[in-house]
Design an enzyme around this catalytic site. Structure first.
Site, PDB file in Angstrom:
ATOM      1  N   GLU A 174      -1.530  41.946  22.398  1.00  0.00           N
ATOM      2  CA  GLU A 174      -0.453  42.738  22.975  1.00  0.00           C
ATOM      3  C   GLU A 174      -0.030  42.228  24.356  1.00  0.00           C
ATOM      4  O   GLU A 174       0.905  42.760  24.959  1.00  0.00           O
ATOM      5  CB  GLU A 174      -0.868  44.213  23.066  1.00  0.00           C
ATOM      6  CG  GLU A 174      -1.035  44.894  21.718  1.00  0.00           C
ATOM      7  CD  GLU A 174       0.280  45.170  21.003  1.00  0.00           C
ATOM      8  OE1 GLU A 174       1.310  45.316  21.683  1.00  0.00           O
ATOM      9  OE2 GLU A 174       0.271  45.240  19.756  1.00  0.00           O
TER      10      GLU A 174
ATOM     11  N   TYR B  88      -0.172  49.857  27.318  1.00  0.00           N
ATOM     12  CA  TYR B  88      -1.462  49.260  26.935  1.00  0.00           C
ATOM     13  C   TYR B  88      -1.457  47.763  27.215  1.00  0.00           C
ATOM     14  O   TYR B  88      -2.388  47.221  27.817  1.00  0.00           O
ATOM     15  CB  TYR B  88      -1.730  49.522  25.453  1.00  0.00           C
ATOM     16  CG  TYR B  88      -2.897  48.742  24.896  1.00  0.00           C
ATOM     17  CD1 TYR B  88      -4.210  49.137  25.162  1.00  0.00           C
ATOM     18  CD2 TYR B  88      -2.684  47.614  24.104  1.00  0.00           C
ATOM     19  CE1 TYR B  88      -5.286  48.422  24.651  1.00  0.00           C
ATOM     20  CE2 TYR B  88      -3.743  46.893  23.588  1.00  0.00           C
ATOM     21  CZ  TYR B  88      -5.044  47.292  23.865  1.00  0.00           C
ATOM     22  OH  TYR B  88      -6.108  46.571  23.367  1.00  0.00           O
TER      23      TYR B  88
ATOM     24  N   LYS C  59      -3.788  45.675  29.860  1.00  0.00           N
ATOM     25  CA  LYS C  59      -4.625  44.560  29.434  1.00  0.00           C
ATOM     26  C   LYS C  59      -4.252  43.265  30.166  1.00  0.00           C
ATOM     27  O   LYS C  59      -5.108  42.409  30.393  1.00  0.00           O
ATOM     28  CB  LYS C  59      -4.513  44.365  27.927  1.00  0.00           C
ATOM     29  CG  LYS C  59      -5.335  45.351  27.094  1.00  0.00           C
ATOM     30  CD  LYS C  59      -6.831  45.085  27.232  1.00  0.00           C
ATOM     31  CE  LYS C  59      -7.650  45.883  26.234  1.00  0.00           C
ATOM     32  NZ  LYS C  59      -9.098  45.617  26.351  1.00  0.00           N
TER      33      LYS C  59
END
Length: 350
Positions: free
Chosen positions: A133, A157, A161
């Protein structure tokens, strides 16, 4: 002396497989779990029941949002290896709880690294669970993402990350710590969370085989993902920390499958005939039996993300070569493993 490993997120899919793997390697395994009013250790309960493993397996209460708890656990254990797998890991949910996602998935990594720096544990090796992602739109010059591809995340998200990815590299380069990123593309198993799309699909078909008349609602059927088996990927996490020099690796299969094709693969395994009719949000899946159609799948826009990533395919050549690893599972193995496990689960609990 036995090696000591500390796993954050030990109650999750990857954490449970990694704990099993490390115990078989002779490690003493420590895990951090959040305090909860309900038991959330179902994925690792079987390890406790094994007397021989239990003597080398320990859980500690802690939280990636609480620096003191992280420092206390690490100072007590002084692990040889840390696997930071803990996160709010659901991409869709990160749009609903972006602040919490950032605290756990982003700053949580910093708290672990700062604990290592504060305690001066320069010999401790650190693995950060990174993700596909990080990447956004399909790369223009190739059809897959590697370690040098541009990183343009499309969700809270992914952004969290990305912070973890870069702060891990910074602590390696600025302070000389042995810190690594494993950029793992989608990996599934029977232990995958029930809200993730692959597990939703396999659970649905397991119930269908047992007589369910429910309809399955899915989001973007055209989304393509590079799906591997968590057992392969957790072994490669360990291999990353066994290299002479710390580095970052893309872990993937190099093959893509759409959500629709994942459904088709489940049907092939179960000898079911499915027919798709319509397009976009109006597309429906019908089970064909005795020349009769039964509606089993509908599209629901609420399962679309505010920003969609339609295509994710990894280039694992560096990892497979440098880690000297050959993937042991393919998509058919994965689908079979998940469906068989879900059928057994529902039969046992019916």
């Amino acid at each position: 002396m036995k090696k000591r490993a500390l796993i954050t997120g030990i109650t999750g899919q990857d954490g449970s497989y990694l704990a099993e793997f490390l115990l078989k390697k002779g490690y003493v395994v420590h895990g951090i779990k959040r305090k909860s009013s309900t038991f959330n250790t179902s994925r690792i309960d079987h390890i406790y029941k094994d007397f021989h493993s239990a003597s080398n397996f320990f859980l500690h209460y802690g939280d990636l949002t609480d620096s003191n708890s992280i420092v206390n656990v690490i100072s007590k254990i002084k692990p040889h290896e840390i696997y930071n797998l803990g996160a709010q890991s659901h991409v869709g949910h990160s749009f609903e709880i972006p602040e919490y996602t950032s605290e756990v998935t982003g700053l949580g990594t910093l708290r672990v690294l700062e604990a290592l720096r504060f305690l001066n544990l320069k010999k401790t090796k650190f693995y950060q669970a990174s993700t596909s992602e990080l990447f956004g739109e399909k790369p223009s010059k190739s059809n897959s993402f590697n370690e040098n591809s541009p990183m343009v995340p499309r969700s809270p998200y992914g952004v969290s990350k990305l912070y973890s990815y870069w702060i891990t590299k910074i602590y390696r380069e600025a302070y000389g710590f042995y810190t690594c990123n494993g950029i793992l593309f989608n990996h599934e198993s029977p232990r995958r969370g029930e809200t993730f799309v692959t597990r939703k699909i396999t659970m649905y078909f397991a119930k269908k085989i047992l007589g369910s008349k429910e309809v399955l609602y899915l989001g973007n059927l055209n989304a393509k993902r590079d799906w591997g088996h968590a057992k392969d990927y957790t072994e490669m996490q360990w291999k990353i920390l066994q290299q002479k020099k710390p580095d970052d690796y893309v872990i993937a299969t190099g093959k893509t499958t759409s959500v629709r094709e994942f459904v088709n693969e489940c049907c092939r395994y179960l000898n079911l005939k499915i027919k798709w009719i319509g397009k976009g949000v109006n597309e429906k899946g019908y089970l064909i039996k005795n020349n009769k159609k039964e509606l089993i799948i509908k599209v629901d826009k609420k399962y679309y993300r505010p920003l969609e990533i339609d295509y994710l395919k990894g280039d694992p050549r560096k990892a497979l070569k440098k880690l000297n690893y050959k993937l042991k599972h393919n998509l058919k193995d994965l689908v079979k493993d998940m469906i068989v496990s879900d059928i057994e689960h529902f039969q046992k609990n019916s």
